[in-house]
Write a protein that holds these residues in place. Structure first.
Motif, PDB file in Angstrom:
ATOM      1  N   ASP A  53       0.652  -1.638  -0.505  1.00 37.02           N
ATOM      2  CA  ASP A  53       0.013  -0.262   0.288  1.00 37.02           C
ATOM      3  C   ASP A  53       0.825   1.304  -0.010  1.00 37.02           C
ATOM      4  O   ASP A  53       1.693   1.436   0.898  1.00 37.02           O
ATOM      5  CB  ASP A  53      -0.674  -0.028   1.329  1.00 37.02           C
ATOM      6  N   THR A  81      -3.516   2.678  -2.720  1.00 32.45           N
ATOM      7  CA  THR A  81      -4.275   2.393  -2.283  1.00 32.45           C
ATOM      8  C   THR A  81      -5.262   3.557  -1.015  1.00 32.45           C
ATOM      9  O   THR A  81      -6.683   3.186  -0.586  1.00 32.45           O
ATOM     10  CB  THR A  81      -4.599   1.154  -1.787  1.00 32.45           C
ATOM     11  N   GLU A  82      -4.291   4.233  -0.681  1.00 33.60           N
ATOM     12  CA  GLU A  82      -4.649   4.653   1.129  1.00 33.60           C
ATOM     13  C   GLU A  82      -6.285   6.240   0.201  1.00 33.60           C
ATOM     14  O   GLU A  82      -6.738   6.098   1.679  1.00 33.60           O
ATOM     15  CB  GLU A  82      -3.619   5.703   0.815  1.00 33.60           C
ATOM     16  N   HIS A 105      -9.001   4.299  -0.565  1.00 36.24           N
ATOM     17  CA  HIS A 105      -9.710   3.291  -0.392  1.00 36.24           C
ATOM     18  C   HIS A 105      -9.832   3.117   1.228  1.00 36.24           C
ATOM     19  O   HIS A 105     -10.542   2.853   1.906  1.00 36.24           O
ATOM     20  CB  HIS A 105      -9.305   2.434  -1.076  1.00 36.24           C
ATOM     21  N   TRP A 106      -8.549   3.244   1.666  1.00 29.79           N
ATOM     22  CA  TRP A 106      -8.184   3.030   2.960  1.00 29.79           C
ATOM     23  C   TRP A 106      -8.432   4.618   4.028  1.00 29.79           C
ATOM     24  O   TRP A 106      -9.682   3.654   4.699  1.00 29.79           O
ATOM     25  CB  TRP A 106      -6.623   3.290   4.029  1.00 29.79           C
ATOM     26  N   VAL A 133     -12.283  -1.956   1.341  1.00 30.90           N
ATOM     27  CA  VAL A 133     -11.032  -1.142   0.637  1.00 30.90           C
ATOM     28  C   VAL A 133     -10.945  -2.442  -0.205  1.00 30.90           C
ATOM     29  O   VAL A 133     -10.975  -1.473  -1.749  1.00 30.90           O
ATOM     30  CB  VAL A 133      -9.495  -1.338   1.844  1.00 30.90           C
ATOM     31  N   ARG A 134     -11.208  -3.766   0.075  1.00 30.87           N
ATOM     32  CA  ARG A 134     -11.472  -4.941  -1.291  1.00 30.87           C
ATOM     33  C   ARG A 134     -12.482  -4.275  -1.909  1.00 30.87           C
ATOM     34  O   ARG A 134     -12.513  -3.757  -3.264  1.00 30.87           O
ATOM     35  CB  ARG A 134     -11.999  -5.580  -0.697  1.00 30.87           C
ATOM     36  N   ILE A 175     -11.213  -1.834  -3.819  1.00 30.27           N
ATOM     37  CA  ILE A 175     -10.055  -2.058  -4.788  1.00 30.27           C
ATOM     38  C   ILE A 175     -10.774  -2.563  -6.428  1.00 30.27           C
ATOM     39  O   ILE A 175     -10.031  -2.339  -7.445  1.00 30.27           O
ATOM     40  CB  ILE A 175      -8.982  -3.184  -4.604  1.00 30.27           C
ATOM     41  N   LEU A 220      -7.536   1.023  -9.067  1.00 30.76           N
ATOM     42  CA  LEU A 220      -6.358   0.052  -8.193  1.00 30.76           C
ATOM     43  C   LEU A 220      -5.213   1.331  -8.914  1.00 30.76           C
ATOM     44  O   LEU A 220      -5.053   0.974  -9.990  1.00 30.76           O
ATOM     45  CB  LEU A 220      -6.087  -1.325  -8.926  1.00 30.76           C
ATOM     46  N   SER A 225      -1.220  -5.371   5.885  1.00 28.29           N
ATOM     47  CA  SER A 225      -2.657  -5.378   5.133  1.00 28.29           C
ATOM     48  C   SER A 225      -2.561  -7.266   4.935  1.00 28.29           C
ATOM     49  O   SER A 225      -2.316  -7.769   5.022  1.00 28.29           O
ATOM     50  CB  SER A 225      -2.599  -5.183   3.590  1.00 28.29           C
ATOM     51  N   VAL A 283      -5.281  -7.033  -4.827  1.00 26.39           N
ATOM     52  CA  VAL A 283      -3.943  -6.468  -5.452  1.00 26.39           C
ATOM     53  C   VAL A 283      -2.968  -7.047  -6.279  1.00 26.39           C
ATOM     54  O   VAL A 283      -3.111  -6.888  -7.333  1.00 26.39           O
ATOM     55  CB  VAL A 283      -3.088  -5.813  -4.553  1.00 26.39           C
TER      56      VAL A 283
END
Length: 277
Positions: free
Chosen positions: A49, A55-56, A58-59, A114-115, A118, A122, A148, A156
């Motif tokens: 990440d 991906t941040e 999404h976090w 988060v999934r 993604i 992504l 993760s 990912v």
């Protein structure tokens, strides 16, 4: 739960400017004497990440949504403060802000969100996939080392492998091993994820008839202070790539604005400079 940052001047700088922006060695790999490059790294160890993929976003959205759903306060700064965190630290922070859920419920709630993010988008970090593929083409062992969990890492990596194939990579999986946050190891910033990855890669090398590998001849690539502390403590040559969190004076061998244009030869030079300290 790893990291990301935007340099407002980054997009207007050349690839040469972005590489080796700050180094503890005072020089980039390209400036080192080629004679010191005795061979490629024993392995390249990759954070996920913020280092390989962005991906941040999404976090951050997952954290804000979960807290809002349960009426607990959470700000953008809270998310910035958690960049690079392991699951235990994230759970403690959210519960400390009044989230009345169990650790398992918090982790599952975040990972599900988060999934979902993604699956829609992504973004890759600049230059990261190109360098990863170049390492594989050079037959350098690789490991994914992330806080993760395995399900998220799998999602990912599925997308990374798809994008690598679109770029002409046909050599199979991009990583020899994965070290994820649900293996029961102390999470970053502890050195355990990186020392564990080094041991597993060394064992795999022996199974394949090669000599043992040494973490002091491995390169770790990170983007967060937490991850950098982990890699440095493990003894790896540490390449820090600025994303969301400041990384100056953090013990890394080299601090970069981007991996765009970075080569395997650069990694070799930084590793040899690290070993010569």
């Amino acid at each position: 739960m790893d990291s990301r940052t935007q340099d407002p001047h980054h997009q207007n700088r050349s690839a040469d400017d972005r590489r080796g922006a700050v180094t503890n060695q005072g020089r980039t790999g390209a400036e080192q004497d080629p004679a010191v490059n005795s061979g490629p790294p024993d392995a390249v160890l990759w954070d996920m990440d913020g280092t390989l993929v962005d991906t941040e976003v999404h976090w951050f959205a997952a954290e804000a949504d979960l807290m809002a759903q349960h009426g607990a306060p959470w700000t953008h700064q809270d998310s910035l403060d958690m960049v690079g965190s392991n699951e235990a630290d994230m759970v403690a922070a959210m519960q400390g802000r009044g989230l009345d859920l169990s650790a398992q419920e918090i982790v599952e709630g975040l990972n599900t969100r988060v999934r979902d993010g993604i699956s829609r988008d992504l973004p890759l970090r600049p230059g990261a996939l190109d360098l990863l593929v170049a390492c594989r083409q050079a037959e350098i062992p690789t490991a994914l080392v992330t806080n993760s969990d395995s399900v998220l890492a799998g999602a990912v990596l599925e997308e990374l492998n798809r994008q690598a194939r679109h770029r002409g990579w046909s050599g199979g999986q991009l990583f020899d091993i994965r070290v994820t946050g649900d293996l029961g190891l102390p999470g970053k910033p502890a050195p355990a994820p990186y020392t564990f990855a080094a041991r597993r890669l060394s064992a795999l090398a022996r199974e394949r008839g090669h000599g043992p590998l040494n973490i002091e001849r491995m390169v770790a690539i990170e983007d967060s202070p937490t991850g950098v502390r982990s890699a440095v403590a493990a003894g790896a040559t540490t390449v820090a790539v600025v994303n969301l969190a400041p990384l100056e004076n953090n013990g890394a061998t080299v601090v970069l604005d981007s991996l765009d244009g970075v080569t395997v030869q650069d990694l070799m030079g930084w590793m040899e400079g690290h070993a010569a300290r």
